[in-house]
Structure formats: C-alpha cells, structure tokens
Scaffold this motif. Structure first.
Motif, PDB file in Angstrom:
ATOM      1  N   ASP A   9       0.777  -1.350  -0.056  1.00 23.14           N
ATOM      2  CA  ASP A   9       0.116   0.031   0.001  1.00 23.14           C
ATOM      3  C   ASP A   9       0.909   1.261   0.060  1.00 23.14           C
ATOM      4  O   ASP A   9       0.205   2.362  -0.448  1.00 23.14           O
ATOM      5  CB  ASP A   9      -0.808  -0.078   1.321  1.00 23.14           C
ATOM      6  N   ARG A  25       3.320   2.084  -2.134  1.00 22.31           N
ATOM      7  CA  ARG A  25       3.315   2.148  -3.434  1.00 22.31           C
ATOM      8  C   ARG A  25       2.272   3.666  -3.653  1.00 22.31           C
ATOM      9  O   ARG A  25       1.210   3.368  -3.492  1.00 22.31           O
ATOM     10  CB  ARG A  25       3.302   1.411  -4.504  1.00 22.31           C
ATOM     11  N   ALA A  26       2.788   4.345  -4.561  1.00 18.96           N
ATOM     12  CA  ALA A  26       1.761   5.369  -5.265  1.00 18.96           C
ATOM     13  C   ALA A  26       0.858   4.855  -6.221  1.00 18.96           C
ATOM     14  O   ALA A  26       1.319   3.979  -7.021  1.00 18.96           O
ATOM     15  CB  ALA A  26       2.619   6.800  -5.868  1.00 18.96           C
ATOM     16  N   GLU A  27      -0.501   5.278  -6.211  1.00 15.65           N
ATOM     17  CA  GLU A  27      -1.474   4.712  -7.004  1.00 15.65           C
ATOM     18  C   GLU A  27      -0.797   4.902  -8.550  1.00 15.65           C
ATOM     19  O   GLU A  27      -1.187   3.953  -9.391  1.00 15.65           O
ATOM     20  CB  GLU A  27      -2.807   5.375  -6.885  1.00 15.65           C
ATOM     21  N   ASN A  73       1.965   4.969  -9.624  1.00 23.66           N
ATOM     22  CA  ASN A  73       2.861   3.901  -9.985  1.00 23.66           C
ATOM     23  C   ASN A  73       2.594   2.525 -10.414  1.00 23.66           C
ATOM     24  O   ASN A  73       3.050   2.056 -11.287  1.00 23.66           O
ATOM     25  CB  ASN A  73       4.212   3.848  -9.077  1.00 23.66           C
ATOM     26  N   VAL A  74       1.622   2.295  -9.663  1.00 21.97           N
ATOM     27  CA  VAL A  74       0.831   0.859  -9.783  1.00 21.97           C
ATOM     28  C   VAL A  74       0.365   0.804 -10.904  1.00 21.97           C
ATOM     29  O   VAL A  74       0.225  -0.196 -11.584  1.00 21.97           O
ATOM     30  CB  VAL A  74       0.086   0.704  -8.557  1.00 21.97           C
ATOM     31  N   ALA A  75      -0.427   1.728 -11.549  1.00 18.02           N
ATOM     32  CA  ALA A  75      -1.086   1.826 -12.793  1.00 18.02           C
ATOM     33  C   ALA A  75      -0.078   1.724 -13.761  1.00 18.02           C
ATOM     34  O   ALA A  75      -0.601   1.106 -14.879  1.00 18.02           O
ATOM     35  CB  ALA A  75      -1.905   3.151 -12.697  1.00 18.02           C
TER      36      ALA A  75
END
Length: 272
Positions: A36, A38-40, A42-44
């Motif tokens: 959790d 990780r920046a959203e 970046n996850v995308a």
C-alpha cells in the motif's frame, strides 16, 4: 500472411538466445509489489513495466546489494526498498547535488524526502550520487551484486557519457555480478543522431558499450516488448505515455499504443 518486421520478432523466431525463466514463489517480491506504500500512479504503470517479471529475469534476491541508477521519483525504489529492507542493501545512485541543473537538484531532494519519510520501507536505502560525466560512482568498487538501470542510456548519450556509465557499473559490481538494462528500443541501423533525438537506442549499441566495458551478454528477454510501438513518433519516445508530449494531439492514438517497446538485457561481470 501478416508481415512482422524482423526487429519486432520474438527472439526465438530469430534463432537467438532467449531467457528461460520462471517466476519463483517469491512472497517478499509479491508483497513489495502489492504494498500500500506504493503510489497509485506508479501501480497503474505495472502493466507496462512488468516489475515482477523484470526483476525475476534479472535474478534479484532479498539479500543482495543492489544499485539502482538514477531512480528519479522512485518508481522501482518503491519495490526494491521494501524487498531489500531486511537482508539487503539498495544504493540509490541519484542525480548529483552539486549541479546547476535545477531538475537534478529538485528531483534529488524530493527523493531524499520520500526515503526519509518512510524508514520501514526504505531502511535499506543508501542515497548516493551517480554522474558519468565526472566519473562519480554510486557504490564502492566491487561492492554490488547487481546494478539496474531503467530507461536511462539515452540520457547519457546526449553528452557522450554512455560508455563511461557502463565502465562505472562494471567497477561497482563484484566479480560475477549482474547488470540489468531496460531501455527504449530503436530499430536496428538507427543512426547515433537518430537515437539521441528520439530517445530510442538500438540493442546493438547497448551490447557494444557493455561488451567494451568488460561485460558478457547473458540473456535477453521480451518481457517489456510492445509490438504496437513503431519507435517512430513526432517527438520521439516522449510522444508516448507517460509523457504524451503532443498533449491532446492524437492523444487517444498514443494512449492506445501504450509505453515504449523496450529491450531487457542481462549482462554479467566475469567471475575472474
């Protein structure tokens, strides 16, 4: 029959050595990628950057000493930091602090703040500096098990410092250590000037530089390939996501292509 350019064919079809790797049951890596912290945004981008497959191909292990070259905002650091936090070390070889380039200094300071704010995730991270122009190394000589660079080679080519960069990587690695390179891939035969302008680099140019520095090419992977990318755009690789340099012009077209076609190369420093 559908025609496919030779430079886009799978390596197996070209009769070249292809990496045969399986994704190990690495729960620590899975946890780092799913964290959790990780920046959203970046996850995308995981669907374009394939972090698990890429890191598994390079052979990263949680007890290694790893150097990440020019981590920028920390996309891969968000994975490597937690992954190496208990048993390993991560040298984040960032931009130099003593420079008049505002982007370098701002990015470095923001990265330092990011690392300092989350010791649980980044306790293994040692923020250092890497600058091939003056030979600045991100880690002590012979100290690293692995050096990783993601989409950076084209930047060093602007100042003709790419060969020096590979020499620094070689020196930082232990004998038998691994260099992992991910880079935007140009069509074979692209001129040096064309590479510099477009941000796309030929595989052969990267292989030649690494070999000259003393490395041996061990394996190639197509895990970061994108057959939709022609590598021929009005503003080079920056035309594509995430930059989208043309703003709204043909935006849907470039979003549909996705991020660039990329080479993924694994080199090794000879053990002796």
């Amino acid at each position: 029959m559908k025609t496919i350019a030779a430079w886009k064919l799978p390596l197996v079809a070209l009769g070249l050595a292809v990496s045969q790797f399986s994704l190990a049951d690495d729960k620590a890596l899975d946890a780092a990628i799913a964290s959790d912290s990780r920046a959203e945004a970046n996850v995308a981008r995981d669907k374009f950057r394939h972090p698990k497959e890429t890191l598994a191909f390079f052979g990263v292990k949680p007890d290694m000493s790893v150097v990440e070259i020019w981590p920028g905002g920390g996309w891969y650091t968000e994975i490597l930091g937690p992954y190496l936090s208990e048993k390993g070390t991560l040298y984040a070889g960032h931009f130099p602090a003593d420079t008049e380039v505002g982007y370098y200094t701002r990015s470095l300071e923001k990265f330092k703040e990011k690392v300092a704010a989350d010791k649980a995730s980044y306790g293994s991270v040692k923020v250092t500096e890497f600058f091939p122009k003056d030979g600045r190394s991100p880690a002590p000589s012979g100290s690293a098990d692995m050096v990783l660079t993601f989409r950076n080679v084209h930047n060093w080519m602007r100042g003709s410092h790419e060969q020096k960069a590979f020499e620094i990587f070689f020196d930082a690695l232990k004998p038998g250590g691994v260099l992992g390179v991910v880079e935007h891939r140009a069509k074979p035969g692209t001129s040096l000037d064309g590479m510099i302008k477009s941000g796309y680099v030929t595989e052969q140019h990267v292989i030649d530089m690494a070999t000259k520095a003393g490395f041996v090419l061990e394996e190639k992977s197509e895990v970061n390939a994108n057959a939709k990318d022609s590598a021929d755009h009005p503003k080079g690789v920056w035309t594509l996501p995430p930059r989208l340099a043309l703003d709204d012009q043909d935006r849907d077209k470039y979003v549909a292509i996705g991020e660039s076609d990329r080479m993924t190369l694994k080199f090794r420093k000879p053990a002796k």
